[in-house]
Design a protein around this motif. Structure first.
Motif, PDB file in Angstrom:
ATOM      1  N   ARG A  19     -13.197   4.349   4.275  1.00 33.06           N
ATOM      2  CA  ARG A  19     -14.029   4.067   5.453  1.00 33.06           C
ATOM      3  C   ARG A  19     -15.039   5.183   5.691  1.00 33.06           C
ATOM      4  O   ARG A  19     -16.195   4.925   6.024  1.00 33.06           O
ATOM      5  N   LYS A  20     -14.631   6.418   5.477  1.00 27.94           N
ATOM      6  CA  LYS A  20     -15.546   7.547   5.641  1.00 27.94           C
ATOM      7  C   LYS A  20     -16.653   7.524   4.594  1.00 27.94           C
ATOM      8  O   LYS A  20     -17.798   7.850   4.882  1.00 27.94           O
ATOM      9  N   ASP A  21     -16.303   7.150   3.373  1.00 26.53           N
ATOM     10  CA  ASP A  21     -17.325   7.038   2.325  1.00 26.53           C
ATOM     11  C   ASP A  21     -18.346   5.966   2.678  1.00 26.53           C
ATOM     12  O   ASP A  21     -19.546   6.143   2.466  1.00 26.53           O
ATOM     13  N   LEU A  54       0.841  -1.197   0.000  1.00 26.52           N
ATOM     14  CA  LEU A  54       0.000   0.000   0.000  1.00 26.52           C
ATOM     15  C   LEU A  54       0.877   1.249   0.000  1.00 26.52           C
ATOM     16  O   LEU A  54       1.754   1.408   0.852  1.00 26.52           O
ATOM     17  N   ASP A  55       0.631   2.127  -0.970  1.00 25.63           N
ATOM     18  CA  ASP A  55       1.398   3.362  -1.083  1.00 25.63           C
ATOM     19  C   ASP A  55       0.737   4.519  -0.332  1.00 25.63           C
ATOM     20  O   ASP A  55       1.408   5.330   0.282  1.00 25.63           O
ATOM     21  N   ASN A  56      -0.584   4.601  -0.411  1.00 26.05           N
ATOM     22  CA  ASN A  56      -1.311   5.731   0.157  1.00 26.05           C
ATOM     23  C   ASN A  56      -2.175   5.251   1.317  1.00 26.05           C
ATOM     24  O   ASN A  56      -3.277   4.766   1.111  1.00 26.05           O
ATOM     25  N   HIS A  57      -1.685   5.399   2.535  1.00 23.96           N
ATOM     26  CA  HIS A  57      -2.418   4.921   3.704  1.00 23.96           C
ATOM     27  C   HIS A  57      -3.631   5.785   4.025  1.00 23.96           C
ATOM     28  O   HIS A  57      -4.567   5.327   4.671  1.00 23.96           O
ATOM     29  N   GLY A  58      -3.649   7.006   3.577  1.00 23.14           N
ATOM     30  CA  GLY A  58      -4.799   7.889   3.784  1.00 23.14           C
ATOM     31  C   GLY A  58      -6.022   7.425   3.018  1.00 23.14           C
ATOM     32  O   GLY A  58      -7.155   7.774   3.350  1.00 23.14           O
ATOM     33  N   ARG A  59      -5.789   6.637   1.995  1.00 25.88           N
ATOM     34  CA  ARG A  59      -6.893   6.102   1.184  1.00 25.88           C
ATOM     35  C   ARG A  59      -7.790   5.191   2.026  1.00 25.88           C
ATOM     36  O   ARG A  59      -8.995   5.168   1.836  1.00 25.88           O
ATOM     37  N   LEU A  60      -7.211   4.442   2.965  1.00 25.20           N
ATOM     38  CA  LEU A  60      -8.004   3.581   3.852  1.00 25.20           C
ATOM     39  C   LEU A  60      -9.034   4.409   4.619  1.00 25.20           C
ATOM     40  O   LEU A  60     -10.209   4.054   4.690  1.00 25.20           O
TER      41      LEU A  60
END
Length: 82
Positions: free
Chosen positions: A54-56, A44-50
């Motif tokens: 989850r917010k979506d 995983l490159d972009n951990h903020g994507r998780l």
């Protein structure tokens, strides 16, 4: 529309019918699964994507619950006006 982005906002979710909400929820959960798998394997490159996905998912569940309680309503279709 991209899951986990600013494109998926509450006003846009209110415009979706119930089937479209369920479809968006399915896609978001599938993406979250893939992101978790990538995280576990170290890819995983972009951990903020998780967090964004989850917010979506939470936004979609909130809209579905509001409709269930009668707080929000699905958009009127041409069939409803007949």
């Amino acid at each position: 529309m991209a899951i986990g982005s600013k494109d998926l906002i509450s006003n846009e979710l209110r415009g979706f019918d119930d089937d479209k909400l369920v479809d968006e929820l399915r896609k978001a959960k599938e993406e979250l699964f893939n992101l978790r798998f990538q995280s576990a394997t170290g890819q995983l490159d972009n951990h903020g994507r998780l967090r964004a996905v989850r917010k979506d998912i939470a936004r979609i569940y909130t809209e579905m619950r509001e409709r269930e309680l009668g707080i929000g309503s699905a958009p009127a279709t041409s069939e409803d006006s007949k």
